[in-house]
Motif scaffolding. Structure first.
Motif: not given
Ligand code: NAD
Ligand code: MG
Length: 314
Positions: A48-62
């Protein structure tokens, strides 16, 4: 901390993706080259505190149903690679328990809610892997809550960069070995008692196992041990129908890095030395774990799958 650069890096990562991992795309430009500004969090660090945020697949893993009704325990499942694996497993149809430190509750709750939004069961198991009582019972707790256990991902890890061996304390060496490799022995010992034939165990190792950084000699040593543990245990458990494999990430943008995992001045160039020219995002690891967890890899045992942006590996 926010400035123009981090704001644009953040929005590239946070926006619902136009693509997912199954779309034909250029790996060079799938994610932007990030230049994380110098930043420091105390261990273990928060997504939550990282700059920039990381992609854990919430919007990108199908998901495509590859782990339907499987039951998984993922250690370090609150953030980074473990969070991406937990999200992917749920998208593939699995129920998922995550282990993490109590200080990481904020990150853990985000992952729990993503798993639940997939219509799957999510179980939160906070605790400390240096605590023998916790490592002795966490697999049983996961199985009790999930109604069984057939995937174990030993992923939690501690990485603290130290410039000189003279400054590397016994306490740090012991803690790093305890979290990274001894906990793996203890949790696996309990898990295999509960696992039916067809179950799978996946250990997170690292490119550091064979290409160690001078500042990470304790951490890198544990990762070499994990590779050997994986290859030996895979042979031992093969006749029982339990497959053991490992994934070796390269430089991935996760909370491990800005919480003393790298010298702070190294962060802006993190991952740029790879042949792809950029750091990996956590969700880019997830398909490797899904493959090794699912029955489609039924003849793959004792393997280390390198996911590192192209750096040659043995
Ligand atoms: P991360 O910080 O998101 O995940 C590590 C997790 O380990 C933490 O979230 C925490 O829950 C857990 N952990 C640490 N100490 C613990 C303790 N005492 N008790 C319980 N849990 C504890 O970072 P990550 O990079 O996603 O790390 C996941 C794995 O990937 C680690 O094994 C790490 O060594 C490995 N790895 C990471 C990279 C990278 O570049 N990020 C590269 C190679 C390997
Ligand atoms: Mg974390």
């Amino acid at each position: 901390m926010a400035n123009d650069q981090t704001t644009s890096q953040d929005s590239a990562m946070d926006q619902p993706s136009r693509t997912d991992q199954l779309v034909f795309q250029d790996p060079v430009s799938r994610y932007p080259v990030i230049e994380p500004p110098e930043q420091q969090q105390s261990e273990p660090g928060l997504d939550a505190d990282m700059y920039p945020h990381a992609d854990i697949g919430e919007h990108s893993y199908r998901g495509t149903g590859r782990l339907t009704d499987r039951k998984a325990l993922v250690t370090g499942g609150d953030s980074g690679i473990g969070a991406a694996v937990a999200v992917a497993f749920a998208r593939e149809g699995a129920d998922v328990a995550i282990s993490y430190l109590p200080a990481e509750e904020e990150d853990a709750q985000r992952v729990i809610s993503i798993i639940e939004s997939c219509g799957r069961k999510a179980v939160a198991l906070p605790g400390d892997l240096t605590d023998d009582a916790y490592t002795g019972e966490v697999a049983q707790q996961a199985a009790a809550a999930l109604g069984g256990l057939d995937i174990l991902v030993n992923n939690a890890g501690k990485q603290v960069a130290v410039e000189s061996i003279e400054e590397l304390s016994d306490e740090q060496v012991e803690e790093t070995f305890k979290v990274n490799i001894q906990a793996m022995f203890r949790i696996t010992r309990q898990a295999v008692k509960l696992m039916p034939a067809g179950s799978t165990i996946i250990n997170t190792t690292s490119i550091q196992a064979y290409n160690p950084s001078p500042t990470l000699v304790d951490y890198a040593s544990t990762k070499a041990a994990i590779n050997t543990f994986t290859k030996g245990l895979a042979q031992q458990l093969a006749p029982r129908g339990i497959r053991v494999n490992a994934v070796a990430p390269g430089p991935i943008w996760t909370p491990l890095q800005p919480s003393h995992g790298q010298p702070i001045e190294a962060l802006p160039d993190f991952g740029k030395q790879t042949p792809l020219g950029r750091a990996g995002q956590p969700t880019e690891l997830a398909p490797a774990y899904v493959f090794l967890a699912s029955s489609e890899s039924s003849y793959v045992l004792g393997e280390t799958l390198n996911v590192n942006g192209g750096t040659p590996s043995p």
